[in-house]
Design a protein around this motif. Structure first.
Motif, mmCIF file in Angstrom:
data_model
loop_
_atom_site.group_PDB
_atom_site.id
_atom_site.type_symbol
_atom_site.label_atom_id
_atom_site.label_comp_id
_atom_site.label_asym_id
_atom_site.label_seq_id
_atom_site.Cartn_x
_atom_site.Cartn_y
_atom_site.Cartn_z
ATOM 1 N N HIS A 1 0.496 -1.515 -0.221
ATOM 2 C CA HIS A 1 0.151 -0.066 -0.153
ATOM 3 C C HIS A 1 0.608 1.532 -0.033
ATOM 4 N N LEU A 2 0.112 2.086 -0.921
ATOM 5 C CA LEU A 2 1.344 2.973 -1.294
ATOM 6 C C LEU A 2 -0.006 4.424 -1.466
ATOM 7 N N ARG A 3 1.294 5.818 -0.946
ATOM 8 C CA ARG A 3 0.795 7.093 -1.526
ATOM 9 C C ARG A 3 1.241 8.203 -2.516
ATOM 10 N N PHE A 4 0.946 8.671 -3.020
ATOM 11 C CA PHE A 4 1.972 9.889 -3.653
ATOM 12 C C PHE A 4 1.377 10.788 -2.978
ATOM 13 N N GLU A 5 2.772 11.740 -1.662
ATOM 14 C CA GLU A 5 2.163 12.539 -1.110
ATOM 15 C C GLU A 5 3.777 13.711 -1.627
ATOM 16 N N ARG A 6 3.707 14.959 -1.304
ATOM 17 C CA ARG A 6 4.584 15.975 -1.741
ATOM 18 C C ARG A 6 5.877 15.126 -2.271
ATOM 19 N N GLN A 7 5.053 14.840 -3.992
ATOM 20 C CA GLN A 7 5.988 14.796 -5.122
ATOM 21 C C GLN A 7 7.410 13.614 -4.432
ATOM 22 N N ALA A 8 6.112 12.338 -3.658
ATOM 23 C CA ALA A 8 7.026 11.170 -3.252
ATOM 24 C C ALA A 8 6.101 10.431 -3.309
ATOM 25 N N PHE A 9 6.606 8.952 -3.504
ATOM 26 C CA PHE A 9 5.687 7.593 -2.893
ATOM 27 C C PHE A 9 6.066 7.475 -1.812
ATOM 28 N N VAL A 10 5.410 7.392 -0.593
ATOM 29 C CA VAL A 10 5.599 7.042 0.533
ATOM 30 C C VAL A 10 4.470 5.610 1.567
ATOM 31 N N PRO A 11 4.970 4.812 1.666
ATOM 32 C CA PRO A 11 4.200 3.491 2.343
ATOM 33 C C PRO A 11 3.172 4.290 2.978
ATOM 34 N N CYS A 12 2.005 3.068 2.952
ATOM 35 C CA CYS A 12 0.727 3.462 3.970
ATOM 36 C C CYS A 12 0.799 2.639 4.139
ATOM 37 N N ALA A 13 -1.006 2.565 5.568
ATOM 38 C CA ALA A 13 -1.070 1.046 6.240
ATOM 39 C C ALA A 13 -2.206 0.643 5.424
ATOM 40 N N ALA A 14 -3.237 0.428 5.268
ATOM 41 C CA ALA A 14 -3.905 -0.968 4.576
ATOM 42 C C ALA A 14 -4.542 0.008 3.961
ATOM 43 N N LEU A 15 -5.303 -0.008 2.836
ATOM 44 C CA LEU A 15 -6.708 1.506 2.017
ATOM 45 C C LEU A 15 -7.554 0.117 2.013
ATOM 46 N N PRO A 16 -8.877 0.898 2.062
ATOM 47 C CA PRO A 16 -10.467 -0.086 1.877
ATOM 48 C C PRO A 16 -10.275 -0.096 0.616
ATOM 49 N N ALA A 17 -10.548 0.617 0.238
ATOM 50 C CA ALA A 17 -11.137 1.734 -1.497
ATOM 51 C C ALA A 17 -9.574 2.609 -1.959
ATOM 52 N N PRO A 18 -8.715 2.009 -2.030
ATOM 53 C CA PRO A 18 -7.633 2.114 -3.158
ATOM 54 C C PRO A 18 -8.209 3.123 -4.309
ATOM 55 N N ASP A 19 -7.843 4.127 -4.875
ATOM 56 C CA ASP A 19 -7.506 4.604 -5.950
ATOM 57 C C ASP A 19 -6.853 4.140 -7.129
ATOM 58 N N LEU A 20 -6.021 2.757 -6.998
ATOM 59 C CA LEU A 20 -5.726 1.608 -8.057
ATOM 60 C C LEU A 20 -5.662 0.502 -7.787
ATOM 61 N N GLN A 21 -6.245 -0.281 -7.899
ATOM 62 C CA GLN A 21 -4.765 -1.032 -7.460
ATOM 63 C C GLN A 21 -4.635 -2.577 -8.308
ATOM 64 N N LEU A 22 -3.450 -2.544 -9.135
ATOM 65 C CA LEU A 22 -2.885 -3.748 -9.708
ATOM 66 C C LEU A 22 -2.427 -4.872 -9.147
#
Length: 144
Positions: free
Chosen positions: A65-86
């Motif tokens: 699980h990751l997010r794009f914040e402050r111009q970088a990818f950062v790991p994050c907690a499990a997401l119930p509904a991510p914007d994109l799942q591959l």
């Protein structure tokens, strides 16, 4: 050398599925951020800002699980509904990264599952297609 057709053994998949996903998610983020810093991964910051992603390695029972914040990818907690799942197997992700298969072929053969924001999925697909992997350490594994 082509990636062989394989599935991780069930015992290994069960073990990997029980491990925390933060360390591999951190490694993935670190790698993506390094590629971006070197100009190899041409990020469209405004299109990715605040977006969340889940990368599921099906045969490893692993979800990153990751997010794009402050111009970088950062790991994050499990997401119930991510914007994109591959989602794909480890072998198919390797084929994708080594350019043995393109995302469209994997998708239309139902070996790459894309869920969530369709527009974001196209952005990520185009982003992966634009990377010149010969400028990365993966180049030594790529077929000529």
């Amino acid at each position: 050398m082509p990636v062989p057709d394989f599935v991780l053994p069930a015992a290994l998949a069960q073990l990997l599925g029980k491990l925390p996903s933060t360390p591999p998610a951190w490694l993935l983020c670190r790698g993506l951020n390094q590629l971006a810093a070197r100009g190899i991964l041409p990020l469209e910051h405004e299109l990715l800002a605040g977006r969340s992603f889940t990368i599921r390695v099906l045969d490893a029972r692993l979800a990153l699980h990751l997010r794009f914040e402050r111009q970088a990818f950062v790991p994050c907690a499990a997401l119930p509904a991510p914007d994109l799942q591959l989602s794909a197997t480890l072998a198919d992700f390797a084929r994708l990264l080594l350019r043995e298969e393109d995302p469209d072929t994997l998708f239309f053969h139902r070996r790459l599952q894309i869920e969530g924001d369709t527009e974001l999925g196209l952005i990520v697909k185009n982003l992966l297609d634009s990377v010149d992997w010969h400028d990365t350490p993966l180049a030594r594994f790529m077929t000529p």
